[in-house]
Design an enzyme around this catalytic site. Structure first.
Site, PDB file in Angstrom:
ATOM      1  N   GLU A 163       1.647  -0.126  -4.948  1.00 54.10           N
ATOM      2  CA  GLU A 163       0.687   1.046  -5.120  1.00 54.10           C
ATOM      3  C   GLU A 163       1.614   2.259  -5.003  1.00 54.10           C
ATOM      4  O   GLU A 163       2.199   2.723  -3.947  1.00 54.10           O
ATOM      5  CB  GLU A 163      -0.321   1.155  -4.340  1.00 54.10           C
ATOM      6  CG  GLU A 163      -1.304   2.355  -4.417  1.00 54.10           C
ATOM      7  CD  GLU A 163      -2.259   3.030  -3.389  1.00 54.10           C
ATOM      8  OE1 GLU A 163      -3.260   3.682  -3.803  1.00 54.10           O
ATOM      9  OE2 GLU A 163      -1.746   2.446  -2.217  1.00 54.10           O
ATOM     10  N   ASP A 175       0.660  -1.389   0.016  1.00 55.48           N
ATOM     11  CA  ASP A 175       0.068  -0.085   0.063  1.00 55.48           C
ATOM     12  C   ASP A 175       1.022   1.192   0.053  1.00 55.48           C
ATOM     13  O   ASP A 175       1.711   1.322   0.757  1.00 55.48           O
ATOM     14  CB  ASP A 175      -1.003   0.042   1.090  1.00 55.48           C
ATOM     15  CG  ASP A 175      -1.947   1.130   1.122  1.00 55.48           C
ATOM     16  OD1 ASP A 175      -2.705   1.555   0.217  1.00 55.48           O
ATOM     17  OD2 ASP A 175      -1.738   2.051   2.124  1.00 55.48           O
TER      18      ASP A 175
END
Length: 581
Positions: free
Chosen positions: A281, A244
């Site tokens: 990400e 993330d």
């Protein structure tokens, strides 16, 4: 059983195990570590007290039976009898499916989700990407405010349920990827600061103080995160991790944490004899993220490509607010650029950021599969005020076009759960904070955020209302009828074509050729002998595809292959995939 904990600033450390207290001793071989022994077995509850303070869960807890604030429990990973003989499944040629355990089914458990994996096999999915499963307060939430980075959320079923899920998936031929969050921990139940300098004021993130990757004490913090990542891959037999928001991992050290992590994962892959991969990400627009370490990159195996999403979203919806502004000026040109160059912002000016952003990919060296392409994700749906999917505002024909561009394009495709049947359910932001002050702060913060964009407070769903989560659960009766069934059949057809046509998994981005007409609202591209055309306009479009004979492989609406003049007549809000003879 041997217990250990890192607490470099403590004067005393006490292990509380099965109702008894045991003084721990400093480890002479490791600065800041404390060790000791106590009788324990699988399921035994324990915790640590720092300098006679309250008993806290183990920072490396493998299980939190009573939630983030409760005692930890011993987990014997050797006790699970794996059934599936799994050799692994790498990323090239993959089709991913992002799945949130708590809303994939009404039950919201890993076992219930496992019972629905047959649907993904029929769809042609190769890998399930689970959103975060680390413990967080309450029962329901997105998972990005998790703590106890080595444990599994108990309401999902805990560690054994995750192993059953992975085992079931592998038995069906599906790989499993887990979304992990290293850039911050949740505001509730995070007891790491009591043990040591896990966070630093040197850097700040949208969530507060940064995780300590480069300040004093950061060696052990990095080892903590590395150990957690490897444990997911080793102990749960996962095939990959999605990382993330890596742009929020602030690290000024000579060897970046991501480089260290990629080296460790590649090493474990060699040790286990099966492929493992990391997907970032990243908002950096920096090719070094997915450039091999031997070429002075960070060595991650792939990254999400938000540029493709933003361009496609702007082309489909006409939205131009926020970061869509950069793409909305000429959205089909933006789609074309991402299909051929990967990044839209590759050193170009970003009005949203007020500066230049990104740098070009080296198309001769970067395989297209290293970028993930998608038309919808949990972020791009759930961070809207009402959590509305594309299916809430677009006709089925445009949804079909989005699917065609995603599933036949050059990137590794990823779907968000329910997208494949144009789910009528929203996917909204929901929480279940047990701290009333925090719950109210989240509720009011959400309303303030969207009030700035013109939304009335009463129209923004209350994250703490159980109905918000319930509305977000998939309705599994939908795929059996009407437009939902038709969209699902189209997705299955496209995924099957991707697996059957080698040109659709060609890794060479430089071989993708695109033509488009901004005013006419059509775009066509070539990948080897495959031709794909989409018409986003309401009227039929005449699209020149060349005079070589072609035949229709798949079409949303009935369409004839181009005649001798090479012109394709494509109905409005429709798409077609053709093969050159």
């Amino acid at each position: 059983m041997q217990f250990e904990v890192w607490a470099p600033q403590a004067d005393r450390m006490t292990l509380h195990c099965a109702g008894s207290a045991h003084a721990l001793e400093p480890d002479p071989g490791r600065v800041g570590w404390w060790t000791g022994e106590a009788e324990a077995q699988d399921g035994t509850r324990y915790g640590f007290a720092v300098d006679d303070g309250p008993v806290l869960p183990d920072p490396r807890s493998r299980r939190q039976p009573d939630g983030p604030d409760g005692l930890s429990a011993v987990v014997d990973h050797e006790g699970y009898a794996w059934r599936a003989d799994w050799a692994g499944r790498g990323l090239p040629g993959a089709v991913l499916y992002e799945l949130h355990v708590g809303t994939y089914t009404r039950e919201g458990t890993l076992d219930a989700a496992a019972d629905r994996l047959g649907h993904l096999v029929e769809l042609g999915i190769t890998h399930v990407e689970l959103m975060p499963v680390c413990p967080f307060p309450g029962r329901h939430g997105w998972g990005y405010e998790g703590v106890s980075l080595w444990a599994v959320h108990e309401p999902y079923g805990g560690p054994e349920a995750l192993k059953r899920f992975v085992d079931r998936a592998h038995g069906l031929g599906l790989g499993v990827v887990l979304d992990v969050v290293h850039n911050h921990l949740g505001p509730s139940g995070n007891h790491l600061p009591a043990f040591g300098p896990y966070f630093t004021e040197t850097h700040h993130t949208p969530w507060g103080s940064a995780v300590n990757l480069d300040a004093p004490g950061s060696d052990e913090v990095r080892a903590f995160l590395l150990g957690s990542a490897l444990a997911w891959l080793r102990d749960y037999r996962l095939d990959g991790l999605r990382l993330d928001a890596v742009h929020a991992l602030h690290d000024t050290r000579a060897c970046h944490f991501l480089e260290e992590l990629s080296a460790a994962v590649d090493g474990l892959s060699g040790e286990l004899g099966r492929p493992l991969f990391l997907v970032a990400e990243s908002d950096l627009g920096d090719p070094r993220v997915i450039t091999p370490r031997k070429e002075n990159g960070l060595g991650l195996h792939a990254q999400w490509n938000d540029d493709f999403h933003h361009a496609l979203h702007a082309a489909l919806t006409g939205e131009a607010q926020g970061y869509y502004a950069d793409f909305a000026r000429a959205p089909l040109a933006a789609v074309a650029k991402t299909l051929t160059e990967g990044f839209f912002h590759n050193g170009t000016y970003s009005s949203f950021r007020g500066r230049r952003h990104g740098r070009p990919l080296d198309l001769a060296r970067v395989s297209a599969h290293r970028l993930l392409g998608y038309s919808q994700t949990h972020d791009q749906i759930g961070n809207r005020a009402l959590g509305d999917r594309l299916s809430a505002s677009l006709p089925a024909g445009l949804l079909a076009c989005a699917a065609a561009l995603t599933l036949t394009g050059p990137f590794t495709p990823m779907l968000f759960m329910g997208e494949e049947w144009a789910a009528g359910t929203p996917w909204q932001f929901f929480t279940d904070h047990t701290d009333p002050d925090l719950a109210e702060a989240v509720r009011n913060g959400r309303r303030r955020e969207f009030a700035a964009h013109g939304w009335a407070a009463e129209d923004v769903p209350d994250p703490q209302d159980p109905a918000t989560r319930d509305r977000s659960c998939l309705d599994w009766s939908e795929p059996r009828s009407g437009v939902h069934a038709r969209v699902l059949a189209w997705y299955r057809e496209l995924v099957a074509l991707r697996h059957a046509q080698p040109d659709l998994t060609d890794p060479d981005l430089s071989d993708v050729k695109v033509a488009h007409d901004e005013a006419g609202r059509w775009l066509a591209f070539r990948r080897g002998d495959v031709r794909v055309a989409v018409n986003l306009g309401g009227e039929p479009a005449a699209i020149p595809l060349g005079t070589r004979p072609t035949r229709v492989l798949a079409a949303w609406e009935p369409v004839e292959a181009p005649g001798a003049d090479g012109m394709l007549s494509l109905p409005g809000e429709s798409c077609v995939v053709l093969l050159q003879e």
